[in-house]
Design an enzyme around this catalytic site. Structure first.
Site, PDB file in Angstrom:
ATOM      1  N   LYS A  28       8.923  -5.611  -6.582  1.00 51.57           N
ATOM      2  CA  LYS A  28       8.103  -6.483  -7.654  1.00 51.57           C
ATOM      3  C   LYS A  28       7.260  -5.535  -8.802  1.00 51.57           C
ATOM      4  O   LYS A  28       7.172  -5.682  -9.726  1.00 51.57           O
ATOM      5  CB  LYS A  28       7.212  -7.119  -6.895  1.00 51.57           C
ATOM      6  CG  LYS A  28       7.606  -8.376  -6.256  1.00 51.57           C
ATOM      7  CD  LYS A  28       6.683  -9.228  -5.475  1.00 51.57           C
ATOM      8  CE  LYS A  28       6.149  -8.717  -4.290  1.00 51.57           C
ATOM      9  NZ  LYS A  28       6.832  -8.180  -3.224  1.00 51.57           N
ATOM     10  N   ASP A  64       8.468  -6.121  -0.537  1.00 50.79           N
ATOM     11  CA  ASP A  64       9.215  -5.036  -0.826  1.00 50.79           C
ATOM     12  C   ASP A  64      10.548  -5.260  -1.673  1.00 50.79           C
ATOM     13  O   ASP A  64      11.574  -4.290  -1.510  1.00 50.79           O
ATOM     14  CB  ASP A  64       9.574  -4.251   0.454  1.00 50.79           C
ATOM     15  CG  ASP A  64       8.528  -3.901   1.426  1.00 50.79           C
ATOM     16  OD1 ASP A  64       7.349  -3.552   0.720  1.00 50.79           O
ATOM     17  OD2 ASP A  64       8.427  -4.189   2.319  1.00 50.79           O
ATOM     18  N   THR A  93       2.877   1.522   5.651  1.00 50.99           N
ATOM     19  CA  THR A  93       2.845   1.730   7.156  1.00 50.99           C
ATOM     20  C   THR A  93       3.678   2.976   7.380  1.00 50.99           C
ATOM     21  O   THR A  93       3.615   3.454   8.525  1.00 50.99           O
ATOM     22  CB  THR A  93       2.860   0.585   8.239  1.00 50.99           C
ATOM     23  OG1 THR A  93       4.387   0.023   7.569  1.00 50.99           O
ATOM     24  CG2 THR A  93       1.974  -0.508   7.847  1.00 50.99           C
ATOM     25  N   ARG A 135       6.612   2.529   8.303  1.00 48.00           N
ATOM     26  CA  ARG A 135       7.605   1.889   9.282  1.00 48.00           C
ATOM     27  C   ARG A 135       9.082   1.694   8.597  1.00 48.00           C
ATOM     28  O   ARG A 135       9.116   1.595   7.593  1.00 48.00           O
ATOM     29  CB  ARG A 135       7.405   0.381   9.824  1.00 48.00           C
ATOM     30  CG  ARG A 135       5.992   0.434  10.397  1.00 48.00           C
ATOM     31  CD  ARG A 135       5.871  -0.948  10.984  1.00 48.00           C
ATOM     32  NE  ARG A 135       5.301  -1.826  10.041  1.00 48.00           N
ATOM     33  CZ  ARG A 135       4.779  -3.067  10.209  1.00 48.00           C
ATOM     34  NH1 ARG A 135       5.016  -3.664  11.109  1.00 48.00           N
ATOM     35  NH2 ARG A 135       4.489  -3.669   9.102  1.00 48.00           N
ATOM     36  N   GLY A 164       2.205  -2.895  -0.295  1.00 49.00           N
ATOM     37  CA  GLY A 164       2.622  -1.556  -0.855  1.00 49.00           C
ATOM     38  C   GLY A 164       3.384  -1.630  -2.194  1.00 49.00           C
ATOM     39  O   GLY A 164       4.498  -1.969  -2.134  1.00 49.00           O
ATOM     40  N   HIS A 165       2.826  -1.717  -3.275  1.00 51.97           N
ATOM     41  CA  HIS A 165       3.614  -1.459  -4.623  1.00 51.97           C
ATOM     42  C   HIS A 165       3.718  -0.148  -5.195  1.00 51.97           C
ATOM     43  O   HIS A 165       2.890   0.397  -5.609  1.00 51.97           O
ATOM     44  CB  HIS A 165       2.884  -2.336  -5.650  1.00 51.97           C
ATOM     45  CG  HIS A 165       2.894  -3.698  -5.058  1.00 51.97           C
ATOM     46  ND1 HIS A 165       1.996  -5.050  -5.754  1.00 51.97           N
ATOM     47  CD2 HIS A 165       3.586  -4.742  -4.002  1.00 51.97           C
ATOM     48  CE1 HIS A 165       2.604  -6.098  -5.107  1.00 51.97           C
ATOM     49  NE2 HIS A 165       3.162  -5.831  -4.075  1.00 51.97           N
ATOM     50  N   GLN A 173       3.872  -9.553  -1.314  1.00 54.66           N
ATOM     51  CA  GLN A 173       4.717  -9.969  -0.191  1.00 54.66           C
ATOM     52  C   GLN A 173       5.799 -10.821  -0.725  1.00 54.66           C
ATOM     53  O   GLN A 173       6.082 -10.560  -1.963  1.00 54.66           O
ATOM     54  CB  GLN A 173       3.929 -10.642   0.952  1.00 54.66           C
ATOM     55  CG  GLN A 173       2.884  -9.719   1.715  1.00 54.66           C
ATOM     56  CD  GLN A 173       1.534  -9.491   1.171  1.00 54.66           C
ATOM     57  OE1 GLN A 173       0.787 -10.416   0.693  1.00 54.66           O
ATOM     58  NE2 GLN A 173       1.149  -8.311   1.153  1.00 54.66           N
TER      59      GLN A 173
HETATM   60  P1  IMP Z   1       0.120  -8.976   7.498  1.00 56.64           P
HETATM   61  O1  IMP Z   1       0.329  -9.458   6.283  1.00 56.64           O
HETATM   62  O2  IMP Z   1      -0.425  -7.649   7.555  1.00 56.64           O
HETATM   63  O3  IMP Z   1      -0.760  -9.929   8.240  1.00 56.64           O
HETATM   64  O4  IMP Z   1       1.760  -8.957   8.071  1.00 56.64           O
HETATM   65  C1  IMP Z   1       2.272 -10.079   8.369  1.00 56.64           C
HETATM   66  C2  IMP Z   1       3.962  -9.743   8.254  1.00 56.64           C
HETATM   67  O5  IMP Z   1       3.783  -9.604   6.592  1.00 56.64           O
HETATM   68  C3  IMP Z   1       4.147  -8.608   8.863  1.00 56.64           C
HETATM   69  O6  IMP Z   1       5.650  -8.677   9.461  1.00 56.64           O
HETATM   70  C4  IMP Z   1       4.130  -7.507   7.715  1.00 56.64           C
HETATM   71  O7  IMP Z   1       5.220  -6.660   7.873  1.00 56.64           O
HETATM   72  C5  IMP Z   1       4.361  -8.473   6.313  1.00 56.64           C
HETATM   73  N1  IMP Z   1       3.905  -7.634   5.325  1.00 56.64           N
HETATM   74  C6  IMP Z   1       2.572  -7.936   4.820  1.00 56.64           C
HETATM   75  N2  IMP Z   1       2.617  -7.445   3.592  1.00 56.64           N
HETATM   76  C7  IMP Z   1       3.933  -6.626   3.390  1.00 56.64           C
HETATM   77  C8  IMP Z   1       4.372  -6.156   2.253  1.00 56.64           C
HETATM   78  O8  IMP Z   1       3.379  -5.829   1.095  1.00 56.64           O
HETATM   79  N3  IMP Z   1       5.693  -5.924   2.218  1.00 56.64           N
HETATM   80  C9  IMP Z   1       6.335  -6.529   3.213  1.00 56.64           C
HETATM   81  N4  IMP Z   1       6.117  -6.956   4.420  1.00 56.64           N
HETATM   82  C10 IMP Z   1       4.768  -7.060   4.426  1.00 56.64           C
HETATM   83 MG    MG Z   2       6.030  -3.294  -0.407  1.00 58.21          MG
END
Ligand code: IMP
Ligand code: MG
Length: 426
Positions: free
Chosen positions: A19, A16, A306, A308, A43-44, A225
């Site tokens: 990018k 986040d 999500t 959140r 989520g871009h 990420q």
């Molecule tokens: P996962 O990638 O769904 O397995 O999540 C693992 C960790 O990476 C969690 O803390 C997620 O919130 C975080 N995470 C995964 N994808 C993103 C993203 O695109 N942006 C921010 N955090 C992410």
């Molecule tokens: Mg994002």
């Protein structure tokens, strides 16, 4: 024609970082955008003329007509959510057919993966996005995963593979958790139906990419990420399940990585994180509220995937320095500077007490570090219309110069507002 630059873009923190905005900007001067890891956990978002586009699996380059987009071998694909994403893009006037392809080696995220992750998260909490990403990569490592190219083998073969999966992996969950898995027949049929909709999208372009990288240039490798969520170098176990750093692009780029001309690292002007895990510069309640925003604006700090609320804090110069180094960045992009307007003082962590510029490998150690801050006098007013370095408020310049010093790389892009055009290039 002059050769175009081949560029890698990565996040330097916990995702986040903004990018998408930088990739969208850089996409103007490339031909092909390839997402190199992750899946629908990302989520871009990009805002164009007040309209917001949110991408999860599709490379950000899709927002620029004429550009080719590839979901690389290192990504994991959820076909159903990909189709939903494409429908949304279509409804927003984006034409994707003929422009989007998927490497046949990319693994499929099965409906089973999401089911498993839900259970797993309830026992071993990471705060994942529950998109089945971890279990899909686990199956890849277990060598029982299904690659998207295998779908060409037809329904009976896929059904057989899914049966094998249930017998070998699924059985553990059905025994302990009374799990019922959807029948392989139905899952295989659904996968095929999805493929029918997508048409001729699975194409091996690795040799073509190699050729383009050497001749015309113009490849942009899009990371998802961020560095601190790297499976190897992040805050393990509170990380994602793929290699997020620039070198991780090798998961999807079957070529000499020296063909890349520039690596761009993206950082927000402050820090955020979603999910659990160490966050040394996390702010107190008041600071978090100011940085996060109320949620009224699309760009407030709430997850694009999500929803959140994101944890917010001051920019961590120790992480910045470390991430700049391990990615080998040439240029720094600093986003959301406008959010800091009106906040006084602005704090910037420059070292951790007794650790200096080192990210410890032990998560518990990082959780207990004590950041040492420098205070910067804030700046005021709306900076969104600014397009030149000279016009940036003096105090913001001092802050940016210090960030640049800590990173060791020049700040080349500054995001000053939500729109694709709200950017200062230096
Ligand atoms: P996962 O990638 O769904 O397995 O999540 C693992 C960790 O990476 C969690 O803390 C997620 O919130 C975080 N995470 C995964 N994808 C993103 C993203 O695109 N942006 C921010 N955090 C992410
Ligand atoms: Mg994002």
């Amino acid at each position: 024609m002059a050769k175009l630059d081949n560029i890698i873009v990565v996040g330097l923190f916990w995702g986040d970082e903004g990018k998408a905005k930088i990739i969208d900007y850089l996409s103007k001067a490339v031909e092909i955008i390839i997402r190199f890891q992750g899946g629908a956990n990302a989520g871009h978002s990009v805002e164009i003329d007040g309209k917001r586009y949110v991408l999860h699996q599709v490379p950000t380059g899709i927002l620029r007509p004429e550009k080719q987009c590839i979901m690389g071998a290192g990504t994991v694909i959820n076909l159903q959510s990909l189709i939903e994403e494409l429908h949304t893009l279509e409804s927003q006037g984006i034409e994707w057919r003929g422009r989007l392809s998927i490497d046949p080696r990319a693994h499929i995220v099965l409906p089973y993966h999401k089911q498993i992750e839900k259970i797993f998260e309830s026992h071993h909490k990471i705060g994942t996005t529950i998109r089945g990403i971890g279990p899909a990569y686990s199956d890849k490592a277990l060598r029982i995963g299904i690659r998207i190219g295998e779908l060409s083998l037809g329904i009976p073969q896929i059904e057989k593979k899914l049966d094998q999966w249930i017998k070998n992996v699924g059985v553990l969950y059905s025994q302990y958790y009374n799990f019922e898995f959807q029948s392989p027949r139905i899952v295989a049929k659904d996968l095929m139906e999805s493929m029918q909709f997508l048409g001729n999208i699975v194409i091996d372009k690795t040799m073509y990419l190699d050729e383009i990288a050497r001749t015309k240039g113009g490849i942009l490798a899009e990371g998802a990420q961020g560095t601190m969520l790297s499976i190897n170098w992040g805050t393990y176990p509170y990380v994602t399940s793929s290699e997020t750093i620039a070198g991780g692009s090798a998961e999807s780029l079957c070529m000499d990585l020296r063909l890349f001309d520039r690596i761009v690292g993206v950082s927000k002007a402050f820090c955020t994180r979603v999910g659990m895990g160490a966050f040394p510069t996390e702010g107190d309640e008041n600071t978090q509220r100011k940085l996060r925003g109320s949620g009224e604006k699309d760009t407030d700090e709430f997850g694009a995937t999500t929803g959140r609320p994101r944890r917010c804090g001051w920019l961590d110069g120790v992480v910045l320095k470390n991430s700049s180094r391990i990615n080998g960045i040439d240029e720094l992009a600093l986003t959301k500077l406008d959010v800091l307007s009106g906040i006084n003082p602005i704090k910037l962590a420059v070292e951790y007490k007794s650790l200096r510029f080192n990210i410890p490998s032990l998560h518990s150690e990082l959780e207990n570090v004590e950041p040492i801050y420098e205070n910067f006098e804030g700046f005021n007013g709306n900076i969104t219309e600014i397009r030149n370095w000279e016009d940036i408020p003096k105090n913001a310049k001092l802050y940016i110069r210090r960030i640049q010093e800590l990173s060791g790389s020049p700040v080349k892009f500054i995001g000053v507002g939500p729109d694709r055009e709200d950017i200062i290039t230096i």
